[in-house]
Scaffold this active site. Sequence first.
Site, PDB file in Angstrom:
ATOM      1  CG  ASP A   1      -1.910   1.012   1.113  1.00 50.05           C
ATOM      2  OD1 ASP A   1      -3.005   1.119   0.433  1.00 50.05           O
ATOM      3  OD2 ASP A   1      -1.798   2.099   1.888  1.00 50.05           O
TER       4      ASP A   1
ATOM      5  CG  HIS B   1      -5.622  -3.111  -0.056  1.00 48.22           C
ATOM      6  ND1 HIS B   1      -5.020  -2.571  -1.305  1.00 48.22           N
ATOM      7  CD2 HIS B   1      -5.431  -2.102   0.882  1.00 48.22           C
ATOM      8  CE1 HIS B   1      -4.306  -1.601  -1.038  1.00 48.22           C
ATOM      9  NE2 HIS B   1      -4.374  -1.367   0.361  1.00 48.22           N
TER      10      HIS B   1
END
Length: 314
Positions: free
Chosen positions: A103, A291
């Site tokens: 991320d 994610h």
Amino acid sequence: MYTPEQQTIQVNGIQLSLHITGPECGPPVWLLHGFPECWHSWREQIPALVAAGYRVFAPQMRGYGRSSAPAGIADYDLLTLCADIQAGMDFFGHRQVSMVGHDWGAVVAWHLALLEPARVAALVTMSVPFAGRARRPVIEIMRELNADRFNYILYFQEPGVAEKELDADVERTLRLFMQDQDVFLQKKPATAKLFDDVVQPAALPHWCSQQDLQIYLQTFAEGFRGPLNWYRNFERNWQRTEFLAGRKVLQPTLFLIGDRDPVGVFEAHTLKRMPEVVPRLESHVLADCGHWIQVEQAQQVNTLLLDFLMRTPS
């Protein structure tokens, strides 16, 4: 067996908290977390890396947990975030490392590879791809494309607005981030809040125990201001990285993303262009994965990560 030891060091004008473990003579691997996460996001990778003989450094990034959270928005620009890790490598005398990021940690890792072509010997990034410096600030493009609809990055721009919503109930915020990744893809008015009409699930996801959640809660006990300030530097980041325009990431690079990761939708064009600027790229899409890739599919991530690192020793 090695237990991560928390250590705080003075670097780049801040206190940087790290969890460090593994044989002291082992090749160093840095693990950079994203938003809204913490060093504990790497809990599945740390034991596997240590068992393979690596020395692991998992910082709590600037603005998170025990690390300093400066007040100024400009204190969170990308080159400053990179400088924290560069100074950390200096502190420990690291001449060559493997750099791993997820991320926002991936964004920092990509740029560390550009800034430190000799010292970052191997690069692993997860969820956020890279295709070089944009021709203009990405935030300008987002505003043009989302004038009448909600975009979470635009929502994060105004200081105090997102904090008011996210800080109101930190546990609810974390639970929703962990379990409802589709919130980032929802179509709603530009005036909406992030979690409007989102219902909190009754249980935590399978990869997060109540004990794990407590560590996340401790990390965000002072709220989300510091982490949100990372998002408020898109234009400043673009301005300050002009000297990196046109550079390629030349290190051996492993990129991982889940097939259900919303970033794959947002960054579809970047994913296609990535091989142009990362010539030594190895890329994998993990099935049935969102994610939070390193905990959702920990075993597969560990297999790919260790295989890659052992083929590209630092």
